[in-house]
Motif scaffolding. Structure first.
Motif, mmCIF file in Angstrom:
data_model
loop_
_atom_site.group_PDB
_atom_site.id
_atom_site.type_symbol
_atom_site.label_atom_id
_atom_site.label_comp_id
_atom_site.label_asym_id
_atom_site.label_seq_id
_atom_site.Cartn_x
_atom_site.Cartn_y
_atom_site.Cartn_z
ATOM 1 N N LEU A 143 9.946 9.682 11.700
ATOM 2 C CA LEU A 143 8.716 9.429 10.959
ATOM 3 C C LEU A 143 7.488 9.577 11.842
ATOM 4 N N LYS A 144 6.381 9.931 11.214
ATOM 5 C CA LYS A 144 5.067 9.923 11.852
ATOM 6 C C LYS A 144 4.240 8.882 11.102
ATOM 7 N N VAL A 145 3.621 7.963 11.844
ATOM 8 C CA VAL A 145 2.865 6.860 11.243
ATOM 9 C C VAL A 145 1.394 6.998 11.609
ATOM 10 N N ASP A 146 0.525 6.893 10.602
ATOM 11 C CA ASP A 146 -0.917 6.901 10.814
ATOM 12 C C ASP A 146 -1.540 6.011 9.745
ATOM 13 N N VAL A 147 -1.661 4.717 10.055
ATOM 14 C CA VAL A 147 -2.153 3.743 9.080
ATOM 15 C C VAL A 147 -3.234 2.853 9.707
ATOM 16 N N ILE A 148 -3.970 2.191 8.836
ATOM 17 C CA ILE A 148 -4.973 1.221 9.262
ATOM 18 C C ILE A 148 -4.674 -0.089 8.549
ATOM 19 N N LEU A 149 -4.625 -1.162 9.318
ATOM 20 C CA LEU A 149 -4.414 -2.498 8.771
ATOM 21 C C LEU A 149 -5.781 -3.127 8.568
ATOM 22 N N ARG A 150 -6.110 -3.431 7.307
ATOM 23 C CA ARG A 150 -7.406 -4.034 6.974
ATOM 24 C C ARG A 150 -7.177 -5.326 6.222
ATOM 25 N N GLY A 151 -8.188 -5.830 5.570
ATOM 26 C CA GLY A 151 -8.075 -7.098 4.866
ATOM 27 C C GLY A 151 -8.285 -8.242 5.822
ATOM 28 N N THR A 152 -7.478 -9.282 5.685
ATOM 29 C CA THR A 152 -7.554 -10.445 6.571
ATOM 30 C C THR A 152 -6.165 -10.770 7.099
ATOM 31 N N VAL A 153 -6.094 -11.663 8.075
ATOM 32 C CA VAL A 153 -4.799 -12.085 8.616
ATOM 33 C C VAL A 153 -3.947 -12.689 7.505
ATOM 34 N N GLY A 154 -4.559 -13.488 6.634
ATOM 35 C CA GLY A 154 -3.817 -14.119 5.531
ATOM 36 C C GLY A 154 -3.449 -13.167 4.413
ATOM 37 N N THR A 155 -4.256 -12.115 4.218
ATOM 38 C CA THR A 155 -4.013 -11.128 3.160
ATOM 39 C C THR A 155 -4.229 -9.728 3.734
ATOM 40 N N PRO A 156 -3.285 -9.230 4.514
ATOM 41 C CA PRO A 156 -3.455 -7.897 5.115
ATOM 42 C C PRO A 156 -3.288 -6.790 4.078
ATOM 43 N N LEU A 157 -4.025 -5.701 4.263
ATOM 44 C CA LEU A 157 -3.949 -4.530 3.388
ATOM 45 C C LEU A 157 -3.654 -3.314 4.264
ATOM 46 N N LEU A 158 -2.788 -2.432 3.777
ATOM 47 C CA LEU A 158 -2.390 -1.267 4.549
ATOM 48 C C LEU A 158 -2.920 0.001 3.886
ATOM 49 N N PHE A 159 -3.558 0.856 4.689
ATOM 50 C CA PHE A 159 -4.074 2.129 4.218
ATOM 51 C C PHE A 159 -3.581 3.221 5.160
ATOM 52 N N GLY A 160 -3.268 4.396 4.626
ATOM 53 C CA GLY A 160 -2.861 5.502 5.479
ATOM 54 C C GLY A 160 -1.586 6.148 4.997
ATOM 55 N N ARG A 161 -0.877 6.781 5.922
ATOM 56 C CA ARG A 161 0.284 7.592 5.550
ATOM 57 C C ARG A 161 1.402 7.471 6.567
ATOM 58 N N ILE A 162 2.632 7.481 6.037
ATOM 59 C CA ILE A 162 3.843 7.635 6.837
ATOM 60 C C ILE A 162 4.527 8.875 6.299
ATOM 61 N N GLU A 163 4.918 9.790 7.193
ATOM 62 C CA GLU A 163 5.514 11.032 6.698
ATOM 63 C C GLU A 163 6.638 11.536 7.588
ATOM 64 N N SER A 164 7.411 12.447 6.994
ATOM 65 C CA SER A 164 8.510 13.092 7.710
ATOM 66 C C SER A 164 8.600 14.542 7.266
ATOM 67 N N LYS A 165 8.966 15.404 8.207
ATOM 68 C CA LYS A 165 9.126 16.825 7.881
ATOM 69 C C LYS A 165 10.562 17.293 8.071
ATOM 70 N N GLU A 166 11.473 16.319 8.279
ATOM 71 C CA GLU A 166 12.890 16.658 8.400
ATOM 72 C C GLU A 166 13.718 15.415 8.153
ATOM 73 N N GLY A 167 15.015 15.591 8.054
ATOM 74 C CA GLY A 167 15.907 14.462 7.847
ATOM 75 C C GLY A 167 16.679 14.579 6.549
ATOM 76 N N LYS A 168 17.306 13.470 6.158
ATOM 77 C CA LYS A 168 18.140 13.455 4.955
ATOM 78 C C LYS A 168 17.876 12.193 4.153
ATOM 79 N N VAL A 169 17.982 12.330 2.830
ATOM 80 C CA VAL A 169 17.871 11.204 1.905
ATOM 81 C C VAL A 169 19.159 11.148 1.118
ATOM 82 N N TYR A 170 19.666 9.934 0.865
ATOM 83 C CA TYR A 170 20.911 9.745 0.122
ATOM 84 C C TYR A 170 20.613 9.006 -1.180
#
Length: 187
Positions: A143-170
Motif C-alpha cells: 500500500l501507499k498511504v497519503d492522508v491527513i489527520l484533522r479534527g480533534t484528539v477526541g474526534t479525529p477525522l481522516l482525509f486522503g488516500r490509500i492505494e495499491s497498484k498490485e496484489g490480490k483480493v479474495y
C-alpha cells in the motif's frame, strides 16, 4: 519506558532544553517553552522528534514510523501539527464480512464534556510508500498511504488516500488481481 529532561526556569517561563524518552523501542526527543501566567500556565510550545517508534494498533496491526510533531497552545486552546512517515506497517487482522459490516454502522456515543486535551486540534500529515502491507483473508497487497489527520484528539477525522497498484483480493473463494485500488477518506 524512561523519560529524562533538562529544564530551566527563566523569569516568566520554563524552558525545556531537552526531554528524551523511549516509546515502542524508539526514541522521542523534545524541546520547548512554557510561559507562566500568574501561578498557572500561559501559552506553550513543544517540538518533538519521533524516531523508529513501533506501536501495535491491534494484535494484528503494527506500525513503525518517524516524524516531527509540534504541540502548542494554551490550557484552553491547543493544536497538534506534524509530519509522520510510516517506515513499515503490516495489517494481518482477519476480516469476517458479516461482523465487519455490522461494526461499520455508526453508534451513538454518550454525550460527555471532552477533556481539554481531547479538544486539541489536529493537522498531521501521515505518509509512506514502502514496506506497508495488508496481508489477511481479504487481500495481499503493498500500500501507499497519503492522508491527513484533522479534527480533534477526541474526534479525529481522516482525509486522503490509500492505494495499491498490485496484489490480490479474495472474495467468495475467488482470487482477483489488483490493477489499481484506492480508498479515499473524506471524514
Amino acid at each position: 519506558s524512561s523519560i529524562r529532561g533538562n529544564f530551566q526556569f527563566e523569569n516568566d517561563r520554563i524552558v525545556i532544553r531537552k526531554l528524551t524518552g523511549k516509546l515502542g523501542s524508539g526514541d522521542i526527543n523534545a524541546s520547548g517553552v512554557a510561559y507562566l501566567k500568574g501561578f498557572g500556565l500561559g501559552r506553550f510550545y513543544i517540538d518533538a522528534r519521533l524516531n523508529n517508534i513501533t506501536t501495535s494498533i491491534s494484535r494484528d496491526f503494527t506500525v513503525n514510523f518517524d516524524g516531527d510533531v509540534f504541540y502548542r497552545g494554551t490550557l484552553d486552546s491547543q493544536m497538534i501539527t506534524g509530519d509522520v512517515k510510516i517506515n513499515r506497517a503490516r495489517y494481518r487482522e482477519r476480516v469476517e464480512w458479516k461482523s465487519w459490516l455490522l461494526k461499520a454502522k455508526t453508534r451513538e456515543k454518550p454525550k460527555v464534556e471532552p477533556a481539554r486535551f481531547e479538544k486539541a486540534g489536529l493537522n498531521i500529515k501521515i505518509h509512506g510508500s514502502e514496506n506497508i502491507f495488508i496481508d489477511n483473508n481479504i487481500a495481499r497487497a503493498p500500500l501507499k498511504v497519503d492522508v491527513i489527520l484533522r479534527g480533534t484528539v477526541g474526534t479525529p477525522l481522516l482525509f486522503g488516500r490509500i492505494e495499491s497498484k498490485e496484489g490480490k483480493v479474495y472474495f467468495r473463494n475467488n482470487e482477483f488481481r489488483i490493477l489499481h485500488a484506492s480508498a479515499d477518506f473524506a471524514d
